[in-house]
Write a protein that holds these residues in place. Structure first.
Motif: not given
Length: 86
Positions: A19, A21, A39, A41, A55-58
């Motif tokens: 992903k 991150l 980026r 989680r 919304k994906d904590h980015t």
């Protein structure tokens, strides 16, 4: 003897795509509004001044400026954007 396993016995056919991150902009780097800074989680790094969270904590920059990473008293990492002085 067969050289390949039968269809029902394959155990390693589920490799998921990575992903990518991590921190994309480091402390002291100049960013433009909208640039992605981290980026992640969950919230390893929390949004500070002039930083938005997706919304994906980015974490992303809301204004042009310089990235700053700070640790607060409870040892949480916060990311701020310092505006450019002109």
């Amino acid at each position: 003897m067969a050289h390949k396993k039968g269809e029902g016995k394959v155990k390693n056919g589920r490799e998921s795509e990575s992903k990518r991150l991590g921190i994309k902009m480091f402390g002291g780097q100049v960013v433009k509004a909208g640039n992605i800074i981290v980026r992640q989680r969950g919230t390893s790094h929390h949004p500070g001044k002039n930083v938005g969270i997706g919304k994906d904590h980015t974490l992303f920059a809301l204004i042009d400026g310089t990235v700053e990473f700070k640790r607060k008293a409870d040892n949480k990492s916060f990311v701020n954007i310092l505006p450019v002085q002109e």
